[in-house]
Write a protein that holds these residues in place. Sequence first.
Motif, PDB file in Angstrom:
ATOM      1  N   TYR A  77       0.801  -1.240   0.000  1.00  0.00           N
ATOM      2  CA  TYR A  77       0.000   0.000   0.000  1.00  0.00           C
ATOM      3  C   TYR A  77       0.830   1.286   0.000  1.00  0.00           C
ATOM      4  O   TYR A  77       0.271   2.377   0.045  1.00  0.00           O
TER       5      TYR A  77
ATOM      6  N   TYR B  77      -5.293   2.061  -3.873  1.00  0.00           N
ATOM      7  CA  TYR B  77      -5.285   0.635  -4.196  1.00  0.00           C
ATOM      8  C   TYR B  77      -6.509   0.191  -4.996  1.00  0.00           C
ATOM      9  O   TYR B  77      -6.583  -0.959  -5.429  1.00  0.00           O
TER      10      TYR B  77
ATOM     11  N   ASP C 118      -6.755   3.214   4.359  1.00  0.00           N
ATOM     12  CA  ASP C 118      -7.519   2.673   5.481  1.00  0.00           C
ATOM     13  C   ASP C 118      -7.066   1.275   5.878  1.00  0.00           C
ATOM     14  O   ASP C 118      -7.239   0.860   7.032  1.00  0.00           O
ATOM     15  N   LYS C 119      -6.494   0.533   4.946  1.00  0.00           N
ATOM     16  CA  LYS C 119      -6.079  -0.845   5.224  1.00  0.00           C
ATOM     17  C   LYS C 119      -5.068  -0.915   6.363  1.00  0.00           C
ATOM     18  O   LYS C 119      -5.058  -1.884   7.133  1.00  0.00           O
ATOM     19  N   ASN C 120      -4.220   0.100   6.463  1.00  0.00           N
ATOM     20  CA  ASN C 120      -3.234   0.122   7.553  1.00  0.00           C
ATOM     21  C   ASN C 120      -3.324   1.392   8.395  1.00  0.00           C
ATOM     22  O   ASN C 120      -2.431   1.682   9.190  1.00  0.00           O
TER      23      ASN C 120
END
Length: 548
Positions: free
Chosen positions: A123, A162, A532-534
């Motif tokens: 990401y 992404y 937002d994923k991490n």
Amino acid sequence: MKKTICSLLLILSCSLVWSQQYHRPVKPVKNVIVMIPDGTSIGVVSAARWYQIYNKLGGENLNIDPYMCGTVKTFSSNAPIGDSAPTTSAYMTGMPQRTGNVAIYPVADPENDLVKVDPSMAYQPLVTILEAAKIQKKKAVGMVVTVEFPHATPADCSSHYYARGKYEYIAPQIAYNNLDVMFGGGNSIVTDDMKNHFKKNNTTLIQDDINAFRSFDGDNKVWALFQEKELPYDLDRDDSKIPSIEEMTRKAIDHLSENDNGFFLMVEGSKVDWVAHGNDAVGCITEYLAFDKAVGAAIEFAKKDGETAVIVLPDHGNSGFTIGRRDLKSYDKATIHDLFANVSKYKRTGEGLERILLQEKPEDFKAIFKKYTDIDLTEEELASLLSSNNYKEADYMKKAESQNMGHAIVDIMNSRTYFGFTTGGHTGEEVFLAAYHPQGDVPLGMNTNVQINHYLSDVLGLKESLPEMTKEVFAKHQEVFSGLNCTIDKSTAFPQLTVKKGKKTLIVPAFKSVAYMNGKEIDLGSVTVYIDKNDTFYLPANLIEQLN
């Protein structure tokens, strides 16, 4: 044994030659123009050339022909057949990526990865060639496209995320990347916030006004957008309302070349890909020819200027387009007239003819079809049009079997030609490579998408590599503000990072190039990205200096 040693020496010799061709010295130039006919397989190029010859449209050669120098192997990080988002991202960043990725490091897929992927980098936004030209070389930058401006290929050059479909995160990045030129489609995507930013940074926004576009000669930045989203196919285009890709390219070059430091321009023939997805033969041919005229404009400028390189290459193949298919008997005796007479009579793409027919009465369909294609519809073909999902049903019992009119039209038009398609999707063959450099320093042979990125870096004369720039431009907020009080507010339209130190409060909104120190706006020089994923903001490493 002796034979084996000789074979190994031959392989080693070939390997050395192969390696050397990708490491030839490249003289940097002032201006770089990258031109991408999206989704253009070599079959489309061949058909466009023969169509041009048959219709006497300008000689036997396309504008790319004298500059053909090799091929390009395009692929995603974990799949040989690429999509536009990861493939152009590889050209722009030097890292192959997964489907959907826009200039961002891919998540590892150990079972299938075709290149080495570091799982800890997942990401991570990656600096693009366009951003490096602007930030490192102080060049003017711009894009010309025939789709909406945050579509995959332009997004790959000037934004990071992404998921390519997240226009609400991609569009503001393109706006806040402060391009000197943006020509294309997408008026419905421009927000009030973007318009306010344009006013602040002296960007002229022209919307659906071709006269204003044609007469613009200011020194400021300029966006000219037409249509709500994508532009019409060139064969269907009204020249009094929508400029051609050639005209937009010439206008972009004229404006960008005023910068003393030079410029970087990306031009995308975006809808060759779209029409290939629809298996529309005349659309593929004419859409590519429109793009090739833009190539001619770029090469013309480059030759006169003497300080400009032009690189032309698709991002991937599409549809398996062929001249000839299995129902063409005695194919080797088929004349140019046999192959190109009927398609040359078509005055609209399938989509363009569909728009006309949807507004007409059924009793007029045959006459209209004859007018735009010279085809006499059979009763069966007429019935297929009348029973289209988006027109009306001739028999309600056949509703589930019917298809949209555009599909039916393309089937009818193609049935009078000998062009074939293997799929309605992308294909994995190598794509063509054409290039012009004033000193002849062009990439030769078969190149990978990563090697194309290295060539672009060299021809731009980048002193700092893209990976090195990425560390400075897109550092993780946890590392930049280590030990400080950081909070992320996700209740606003864009997530917002707040960092406090003593009496100083720094607020950083995501997907923009501005921040606020105690309420005062500051220019960051590059966009910020929130993943937002991490739960991480990626922003300039030197932003910590604002709190010292």
